[in-house]
Design a protein around this motif. Structure first.
Motif, PDB file in Angstrom:
ATOM      1  N   ALA A 132       0.830  -1.202   0.000  1.00  0.00           N
ATOM      2  CA  ALA A 132       0.000   0.000   0.000  1.00  0.00           C
ATOM      3  C   ALA A 132       0.865   1.253   0.000  1.00  0.00           C
ATOM      4  N   GLY A 133       1.978   1.227   0.729  1.00  0.00           N
ATOM      5  CA  GLY A 133       2.875   2.377   0.745  1.00  0.00           C
ATOM      6  C   GLY A 133       3.467   2.647  -0.620  1.00  0.00           C
ATOM      7  N   LEU A 134       3.856   1.590  -1.315  1.00  0.00           N
ATOM      8  CA  LEU A 134       4.398   1.754  -2.664  1.00  0.00           C
ATOM      9  C   LEU A 134       3.356   2.338  -3.603  1.00  0.00           C
ATOM     10  N   LEU A 135       2.146   1.823  -3.546  1.00  0.00           N
ATOM     11  CA  LEU A 135       1.080   2.322  -4.414  1.00  0.00           C
ATOM     12  C   LEU A 135       0.656   3.737  -4.032  1.00  0.00           C
ATOM     13  N   SER A 136       0.825   4.096  -2.764  1.00  0.00           N
ATOM     14  CA  SER A 136       0.416   5.430  -2.318  1.00  0.00           C
ATOM     15  C   SER A 136       1.198   6.544  -3.008  1.00  0.00           C
ATOM     16  N   CYS A 137       2.399   6.226  -3.499  1.00  0.00           N
ATOM     17  CA  CYS A 137       3.165   7.239  -4.224  1.00  0.00           C
ATOM     18  C   CYS A 137       2.429   7.685  -5.481  1.00  0.00           C
ATOM     19  N   TYR A 138       1.881   6.728  -6.206  1.00  0.00           N
ATOM     20  CA  TYR A 138       1.121   7.047  -7.412  1.00  0.00           C
ATOM     21  C   TYR A 138      -0.175   7.776  -7.054  1.00  0.00           C
ATOM     22  N   VAL A 139      -0.814   7.367  -5.963  1.00  0.00           N
ATOM     23  CA  VAL A 139      -2.053   8.004  -5.534  1.00  0.00           C
ATOM     24  C   VAL A 139      -1.815   9.469  -5.186  1.00  0.00           C
ATOM     25  N   VAL A 140      -0.737   9.735  -4.438  1.00  0.00           N
ATOM     26  CA  VAL A 140      -0.433  11.098  -4.017  1.00  0.00           C
ATOM     27  C   VAL A 140      -0.063  11.970  -5.205  1.00  0.00           C
ATOM     28  N   LEU A 177       3.371  -3.522 -10.574  1.00  0.00           N
ATOM     29  CA  LEU A 177       4.149  -2.289 -10.430  1.00  0.00           C
ATOM     30  C   LEU A 177       5.567  -2.470 -10.968  1.00  0.00           C
ATOM     31  N   LEU A 178       6.138  -3.646 -10.772  1.00  0.00           N
ATOM     32  CA  LEU A 178       7.476  -3.896 -11.297  1.00  0.00           C
ATOM     33  C   LEU A 178       7.480  -3.917 -12.825  1.00  0.00           C
ATOM     34  N   LEU A 179       6.414  -4.483 -13.412  1.00  0.00           N
ATOM     35  CA  LEU A 179       6.352  -4.605 -14.862  1.00  0.00           C
ATOM     36  C   LEU A 179       5.929  -3.307 -15.547  1.00  0.00           C
ATOM     37  N   ARG A 180       4.977  -2.594 -14.934  1.00  0.00           N
ATOM     38  CA  ARG A 180       4.425  -1.411 -15.593  1.00  0.00           C
ATOM     39  C   ARG A 180       4.618  -0.146 -14.783  1.00  0.00           C
ATOM     40  N   GLY A 181       5.480  -0.183 -13.784  1.00  0.00           N
ATOM     41  CA  GLY A 181       5.689   0.995 -12.954  1.00  0.00           C
ATOM     42  C   GLY A 181       6.218   2.189 -13.729  1.00  0.00           C
ATOM     43  N   ARG A 182       7.099   1.941 -14.701  1.00  0.00           N
ATOM     44  CA  ARG A 182       7.658   3.046 -15.494  1.00  0.00           C
ATOM     45  C   ARG A 182       6.565   3.713 -16.324  1.00  0.00           C
ATOM     46  N   ASP A 183       5.694   2.908 -16.935  1.00  0.00           N
ATOM     47  CA  ASP A 183       4.597   3.481 -17.716  1.00  0.00           C
ATOM     48  C   ASP A 183       3.625   4.248 -16.831  1.00  0.00           C
ATOM     49  N   LEU A 184       3.374   3.718 -15.631  1.00  0.00           N
ATOM     50  CA  LEU A 184       2.512   4.437 -14.695  1.00  0.00           C
ATOM     51  C   LEU A 184       3.115   5.783 -14.319  1.00  0.00           C
ATOM     52  N   LEU A 228       5.209   7.571 -16.143  1.00  0.00           N
ATOM     53  CA  LEU A 228       5.090   8.451 -17.299  1.00  0.00           C
ATOM     54  C   LEU A 228       3.673   9.004 -17.432  1.00  0.00           C
ATOM     55  N   SER A 229       2.685   8.189 -17.121  1.00  0.00           N
ATOM     56  CA  SER A 229       1.306   8.670 -17.208  1.00  0.00           C
ATOM     57  C   SER A 229       1.033   9.788 -16.210  1.00  0.00           C
ATOM     58  N   LEU A 230       1.812   9.825 -15.127  1.00  0.00           N
ATOM     59  CA  LEU A 230       1.655  10.883 -14.133  1.00  0.00           C
ATOM     60  C   LEU A 230       2.362  12.166 -14.543  1.00  0.00           C
ATOM     61  N   PHE A 231       3.592  12.018 -15.054  1.00  0.00           N
ATOM     62  CA  PHE A 231       4.434  13.189 -15.306  1.00  0.00           C
ATOM     63  C   PHE A 231       4.466  13.623 -16.767  1.00  0.00           C
ATOM     64  N   ASP A 232       4.394  12.682 -17.686  1.00  0.00           N
ATOM     65  CA  ASP A 232       4.534  13.028 -19.109  1.00  0.00           C
ATOM     66  C   ASP A 232       3.720  12.061 -19.962  1.00  0.00           C
ATOM     67  N   PRO A 279      -2.248   6.284 -21.874  1.00  0.00           N
ATOM     68  CA  PRO A 279      -2.600   6.848 -20.567  1.00  0.00           C
ATOM     69  C   PRO A 279      -3.918   6.293 -20.026  1.00  0.00           C
ATOM     70  N   ALA A 280      -4.879   6.021 -20.921  1.00  0.00           N
ATOM     71  CA  ALA A 280      -6.161   5.482 -20.479  1.00  0.00           C
ATOM     72  C   ALA A 280      -5.988   4.098 -19.859  1.00  0.00           C
ATOM     73  N   ARG A 281      -5.150   3.276 -20.485  1.00  0.00           N
ATOM     74  CA  ARG A 281      -4.901   1.937 -19.939  1.00  0.00           C
ATOM     75  C   ARG A 281      -4.178   2.012 -18.601  1.00  0.00           C
ATOM     76  N   MET A 282      -3.271   2.955 -18.473  1.00  0.00           N
ATOM     77  CA  MET A 282      -2.563   3.113 -17.208  1.00  0.00           C
ATOM     78  C   MET A 282      -3.511   3.588 -16.111  1.00  0.00           C
ATOM     79  N   ARG A 283      -4.481   4.399 -16.495  1.00  0.00           N
ATOM     80  CA  ARG A 283      -5.477   4.844 -15.521  1.00  0.00           C
ATOM     81  C   ARG A 283      -6.304   3.656 -15.036  1.00  0.00           C
ATOM     82  N   ILE A 284      -6.699   2.805 -15.959  1.00  0.00           N
ATOM     83  CA  ILE A 284      -7.464   1.614 -15.589  1.00  0.00           C
ATOM     84  C   ILE A 284      -6.616   0.692 -14.715  1.00  0.00           C
ATOM     85  N   LEU A 285      -5.348   0.520 -15.091  1.00  0.00           N
ATOM     86  CA  LEU A 285      -4.452  -0.326 -14.302  1.00  0.00           C
ATOM     87  C   LEU A 285      -4.321   0.197 -12.881  1.00  0.00           C
ATOM     88  N   LEU A 286      -4.175   1.504 -12.731  1.00  0.00           N
ATOM     89  CA  LEU A 286      -4.048   2.085 -11.402  1.00  0.00           C
ATOM     90  C   LEU A 286      -5.324   1.877 -10.600  1.00  0.00           C
TER      91      LEU A 286
END
Length: 283
Positions: free
Chosen positions: A28-36, A149-156, A158-162, A173-180
């Protein structure tokens, strides 16, 4: 004195509680970075509450709680996405309507079918009384979320920053949103037994918010947040034995205390550092 401090480690239920709390807290802590970073704190809150009716319905039809909870979480996520895209209502209002509606439905169903005591633990958590099958479910969910997160963390990231760079690289980006959303729902399900639906939002937000105050690099932020989540999971469960209090409450309260400490003493973004910088600028 020292022997008394080691007493919790002599009980199997405490060892299991600390282990599961550390596992769920770290994920949950790892995922919270993307949430924040995405500003989805309300979304995490919504999903953590929306799983309650799914748990009740799963018990009624005799299927594992995790399946019902996950299905309810995804249904709530799709409902929020649909209302946001098809109505002029602001996103925060949509989230508030959906999650309170789902949570209210869950409480209503619990009042009609009150015979199963375990249903009440979904709201408040009961990691000390966790069953073996629940432990297996939580471990599987945690491993799946970590793997994603290990497999698609980089894409996630990028979807946040660029998101434009993500599209150029062939991502969506839409798929990354669904994944998140899927990972959030899965983690909310995993956190139910540990801290309950009410407090799981703390595990999905507070570690990331604390790490955000301590570093400007995402890799360091993710590592710090995971460590904070795992440490508070173990320490909160351990302290609850001596305090004779709620394990979930102890875990989330400890996370909140670390956040306050970081807010005040963080070397760059803390309140004291900001005051020193302001005094230096006016000197």
């Amino acid at each position: 004195m020292f022997e008394e401090l080691l007493v919790p480690f002599q009980y199997d239920y405490m060892m299991r509680a600390m282990g599961i709390s550390a596992l769920v807290g770290g994920v949950a802590g790892l995922l919270s970075c993307y949430v924040v970073l995405k500003g989805w704190s309300l979304m995490g809150d919504a999903l953590s509450h929306a799983v309650v009716p799914g748990v009740v319905l799963a018990w009624l039809v005799g299927i594992p709680f995790a399946i019902g909870a996950f299905a309810a979480g995804m249904l709530a996520a799709l409902a929020m996405a649909g209302l946001r895209d098809r109505t002029p209502i602001r996103e925060d209002a949509v989230i508030g309507v959906v999650f309170t509606g789902f949570f209210g439905l869950g409480l209503f169903l619990m009042s009609i079918f009150p015979s199963n005591v375990r249903l009440r633990t979904i709201v408040f958590g009961n990691v000390l009384g966790i069953a073996d099958e629940d432990m297996i479910q939580m471990a599987i969910i945690a491993v799946v979320v970590l793997g994603a997160l290990l497999l698609r963390g980089r894409d996630l990231m990028l979807s946040l920053f660029d998101p434009v760079q993500l599209v150029v690289a062939g991502g969506s980006p839409a798929r990354m949103r669904i994944l998140l959303l899927v990972l959030l729902a899965a983690t909310a399900v995993a956190g139910l037994q540990a801290v309950g639906a009410i407090l799981v939002i703390g595990m999905l937000v507070t570690p990331g918010a604390t790490a955000y105050l301590l570093t400007d690099r995402f890799g360091h932020m993710a590592g710090l947040a995971a460590c904070i989540g795992a440490f508070t999971g173990v320490a909160g469960a351990y302290l609850s034995y001596f305090l004779d209090g709620s394990t979930g409450g102890s875990i989330v309260a400890l996370q909140a205390a670390l956040f306050v400490a970081a807010l005040v003493f963080a070397p760059k973004h803390g309140i004291l550092a900001s005051r020193r910088a302001a005094r230096a600028a006016t000197a």
